[in-house]
Design a protein around this motif. Structure first.
Motif, PDB file in Angstrom:
ATOM      1  N   ASP A  20      -3.638   5.888   6.010  1.00  0.00           N
ATOM      2  CA  ASP A  20      -4.232   5.425   4.798  1.00  0.00           C
ATOM      3  C   ASP A  20      -3.990   6.144   3.669  1.00  0.00           C
ATOM      4  OD1 ASP A  20      -6.017   4.303   2.889  1.00  0.00           O
ATOM      5  OD2 ASP A  20      -7.456   3.622   4.425  1.00  0.00           O
ATOM      6  N   HIS A  43      -5.029   5.518   0.223  1.00  0.00           N
ATOM      7  CA  HIS A  43      -5.649   5.166  -0.818  1.00  0.00           C
ATOM      8  C   HIS A  43      -5.670   6.137  -2.175  1.00  0.00           C
ATOM      9  CE1 HIS A  43      -7.146   1.991   1.679  1.00  0.00           C
ATOM     10  NE2 HIS A  43      -7.735   1.470   0.383  1.00  0.00           N
ATOM     11  N   PRO A  44      -5.445   5.788  -3.380  1.00  0.00           N
ATOM     12  CA  PRO A  44      -5.395   4.383  -3.873  1.00  0.00           C
ATOM     13  C   PRO A  44      -3.845   4.027  -4.054  1.00  0.00           C
ATOM     14  CG  PRO A  44      -5.632   6.245  -5.731  1.00  0.00           C
ATOM     15  CD  PRO A  44      -5.724   6.784  -4.189  1.00  0.00           C
ATOM     16  N   TYR A  56      -1.538   1.399   1.526  1.00  0.00           N
ATOM     17  CA  TYR A  56      -2.235   1.413   2.814  1.00  0.00           C
ATOM     18  C   TYR A  56      -1.572   0.378   3.430  1.00  0.00           C
ATOM     19  CZ  TYR A  56      -5.258  -2.100   0.976  1.00  0.00           C
ATOM     20  OH  TYR A  56      -5.911  -2.955   0.447  1.00  0.00           O
ATOM     21  N   GLY A  87      -2.840  -1.117  -2.242  1.00  0.00           N
ATOM     22  CA  GLY A  87      -2.588   0.010  -3.017  1.00  0.00           C
ATOM     23  C   GLY A  87      -1.468   0.020  -4.338  1.00  0.00           C
ATOM     24  N   SER A 104      -7.959   8.692  -0.072  1.00  0.00           N
ATOM     25  CA  SER A 104      -7.066   8.305   0.944  1.00  0.00           C
ATOM     26  C   SER A 104      -7.701   8.099   2.359  1.00  0.00           C
ATOM     27  CB  SER A 104      -5.862   8.644   0.785  1.00  0.00           C
ATOM     28  OG  SER A 104      -5.810  10.122   1.340  1.00  0.00           O
ATOM     29  N   TYR A 135      -6.431   0.680 -10.118  1.00  0.00           N
ATOM     30  CA  TYR A 135      -6.412   1.701  -9.032  1.00  0.00           C
ATOM     31  C   TYR A 135      -6.557   3.166  -9.943  1.00  0.00           C
ATOM     32  CZ  TYR A 135      -5.199  -1.221  -5.564  1.00  0.00           C
ATOM     33  OH  TYR A 135      -5.080  -2.519  -4.615  1.00  0.00           O
TER      34      TYR A 135
END
Length: 268
Positions: free
Chosen positions: A39, A41-42, A45, A55, A199, A261
């Motif tokens: 993961d 993020h941003p 993912y 994302g 993230s 984002y």
């Protein structure tokens, strides 16, 4: 009669050949992108087989490939396998890729395909925050136990400190392992990308309350790219993608993704 049979066979052959050509054209429309099985993020993912994803990076790729009429396929995998897949041409591209001399041998890096600019930071337990200095000088942290994930690129400043003055554990294969060591008290400082807490929010929600980034060290790592495989991607296809990306960046839809984002400070 023999001529009729021969003509029929010839016609069937032409139909078969046309079908194979059509199948090849359809396959050529596929754009296979390796993505780290994590993961991030941003920026990006993926879940499951990659059909569920999001994302900034991946939503840009979705938009660009849609405009080209390509069918994008995301392949989530561990980072080391993703690099190997790019090198062998098993995928067309790898997202969130830093440029290094070693990777230049098997990947195409273009300024027009830069996805964002990233920074490295230092993270400590919130309860022990007062014991650490805020310093932009890497060797100020030489006395502390530190850890970082292997196979990640942290920029020239961090790489130099790793060789010159840091006591650093590089046995972890992911940022999750690095922060697990910090939570367990096995290290004093985690070295990671500046957006790591965001993230990891879904996978390690306890980090937000227990871990904090030091304020001062914000060392530039560099630009991250959508890297194209030299084996899998022709120059024509790369050019087509980059041209479509350039056109998309001039649209309101791209600016909406930047705002969604909060990417403005990460763009070169």
């Amino acid at each position: 009669m023999k001529q009729a049979k021969a003509g029929l066979a010839h016609g069937q052959w032409l139909l078969l050949l046309a079908g194979l050509c059509l199948q090849h054209r359809v396959a050529a429309q596929d754009f296979t992108v390796a993505v780290e099985e994590s993961d991030n993020h941003p920026f990006e993912y993926v879940q499951g087989d990659g059909k569920t994803h999001g994302g900034f990076h991946l939503e840009v790729i979705d938009e660009v490939t849609a405009r080209l009429g390509w069918h994008v396929v995301y392949k989530p995998m561990p980072w080391q396998r993703a690099l190997r897949s790019l090198q062998l041409g098993r995928v067309d591209a790898l997202s969130y890729l830093a440029r290094t001399p070693e990777r230049d041998a098997y990947a195409v890096f273009l300024p027009a395909a830069i996805q964002h600019r990233q920074y490295a930071g230092l993270f400590v337990l919130r309860a022990q925050r007062q014991h650490f200095p805020d310093s932009a000088r890497p060797c100020s942290y030489a006395a502390y136990r530190m850890a970082a994930a292997s196979n990640y690129f942290y920029g020239a400043i961090v790489q130099q400190a790793m060789h010159e003055c840091w006591q650093i554990d590089m046995t972890a294969s992911s940022k999750e392992e690095v922060f697990a060591k910090l939570l367990a008290g096995r290290i004093d400082i985690a070295v990671a990308y500046g957006t790591s807490l965001q993230s990891l929010d879904m996978r390690m929600p306890e980090l937000q309350s227990q871990v904090v980034a030091l304020r001062e060290p914000r060392w530039l790592i560099g630009d991250f790219y959508l890297g194209f495989s030299r084996k899998a991607m022709s120059a024509q296809r790369i050019d087509a993608y980059v041209a479509a990306l350039g056109r998309f960046r001039k649209t309101p839809a791209y600016q909406q993704l930047v705002s969604k984002y909060n990417m403005k400070s990460f763009l070169p």
